[in-house]
Design an enzyme around this catalytic site. Structure first.
Site, mmCIF file in Angstrom:
data_model
loop_
_atom_site.group_PDB
_atom_site.id
_atom_site.type_symbol
_atom_site.label_atom_id
_atom_site.label_comp_id
_atom_site.label_asym_id
_atom_site.label_seq_id
_atom_site.Cartn_x
_atom_site.Cartn_y
_atom_site.Cartn_z
ATOM 1 N N CYS B 86 0.532 4.286 -7.512
ATOM 2 C CA CYS B 86 -0.667 3.729 -8.111
ATOM 3 C C CYS B 86 -0.984 4.334 -9.538
ATOM 4 C CB CYS B 86 -1.633 3.803 -7.146
ATOM 5 S SG CYS B 86 -2.954 2.371 -7.505
ATOM 6 N N HIS B 194 0.842 2.457 -1.720
ATOM 7 C CA HIS B 194 0.733 3.836 -1.334
ATOM 8 C C HIS B 194 1.283 4.199 0.143
ATOM 9 C CE1 HIS B 194 -2.913 4.469 -4.110
ATOM 10 N NE2 HIS B 194 -2.970 3.104 -4.067
ATOM 11 N N GLU B 196 1.154 7.209 1.188
ATOM 12 C CA GLU B 196 0.668 8.319 1.662
ATOM 13 C C GLU B 196 -0.427 7.836 2.646
ATOM 14 O OE1 GLU B 196 0.048 7.262 -1.425
ATOM 15 O OE2 GLU B 196 -1.834 7.312 -1.809
#
Lengths: 82, 221
Positions: B86, B194, B196
């Protein structure tokens, strides 16, 4: 002391969604004569230099090093004694 | 394996990244300040999402000059894995570690959603755990994720298999549906989605964990 006025705008080939959004808002306010809007950035830079040529050289350099993303933006500037 | 998670002023996904490594992956990650100048003890770098330096000037434009970026470049040049997610992707393109730029989404809206992604290249150190053309589900959350590069650069990305992830449904106007690319050497990955945030089923999916496991596979093989 010199004063540089630097204008940074999207390259014409790059879509400018912010300019489009502002234009559409103006159309909603009945400013139907507005044909297009390009939204950019404006910098006023005061700088010390020995000559106007030297000032221009610094301005050119800061545009390339930081102020402008040359992938998608273009720029122009005016340098005056100030 | 020991990762550095770089925390800039305005990073807001740094702890997500930290816990993804320490808890979900079971490896070690340190939170490292963007003022740090030495990353020699780390095997990889993770540049998290957020709004570094308030996104002033352009997303990633100021972060590029943070003291830590010289060390990130050094580690990238050494062939170690560097992942930018990002805002991390935006920082990597501004720093010149990846080609192109990230512009405003064409919709002018900040998009927060789950995005189906296609794994276009599964032969990278970040994607060896996926199968080719596998469709995975990873969250996106960005206002400026619209990837742009000129035609010559796009052709280079294709010729060198640098396009790693594409969107199944283009959310932001990205050219060629690009969601993530690597550098020519393949050890620097930038992506808007994302991974994560997709490392535990309680979060809604574990497809992101496979990316981090892929890095381990690569390093240990």
């Amino acid at each position: 002391m010199y004063l540089a006025k630097i204008y940074v705008t999207h390259k014409p080939s790059i879509l400018d969604p912010q300019g489009e959004a502002v234009k559409n808002a103006l159309h909603r306010l009945n400013y139907t004569s507005i044909d297009s809007i390009s939204q950019g950035k404006f910098f006023e830079v005061k700088l010390n230099a020995d000559s106007k040529d030297a000032a221009v050289k610094t301005v050119e350099s800061i545009c390339k090093d930081l102020l402008v993303n040359q992938n998608m933006e273009t720029y122009r500037y005016e340098v005056e004694e100030g | 394996m020991k990762f550095a998670v770089i925390s800039f002023p305005g990073s807001n996904c740094d702890w997500d990244m930290y816990y993804a490594i320490n808890d979900a992956l079971g490896e070690e990650a340190d939170m490292v300040s963007s003022e740090s100048t030495d990353l020699d003890q780390y095997d990889g770098v993770l540049i998290p999402g957020g709004f570094s330096y308030g996104d002033y000037l352009r997303s990633g434009a100021i972060a590029r000059f943070a003291p830590v970026m010289k060390a990130v470049k050094k580690l990238a040049d050494a062939g170690k894995p560097v992942l930018g997610v990002c805002n991390g992707f935006q920082i990597l393109v501004e720093a010149g570690l990846l080609p192109g730029s990230l512009q405003n989404n064409t919709s002018m809206e900040f998009i927060s959603d789950w995005a189906p992604l296609k794994v276009v290249n599964n032969r990278t150190m970040f994607t060896n755990g996926y199968s080719k053309d596998q469709v995975i589900k990873v969250p996106i959350a960005h206002g400026e994720g619209n990837y742009y590069c000129d035609d010559a650069t796009l052709q280079e990305l294709k010729d060198n298999d640098q396009i790693v992830f594409t969107y199944e449904e283009n959310p932001n106007g990205s050219c060629d549906n690009i969601a993530g690319i690597t550098n020519r050497a393949g050890n620097v990955l930038g992506m808007m989605p994302h991974p994560e945030r997709a490392v535990e089923s309680i979060l809604g999916g574990t497809d992101g964990l496979t990316l981090f496991k892929s890095i381990l596979n690569q390093v240990r093989s």
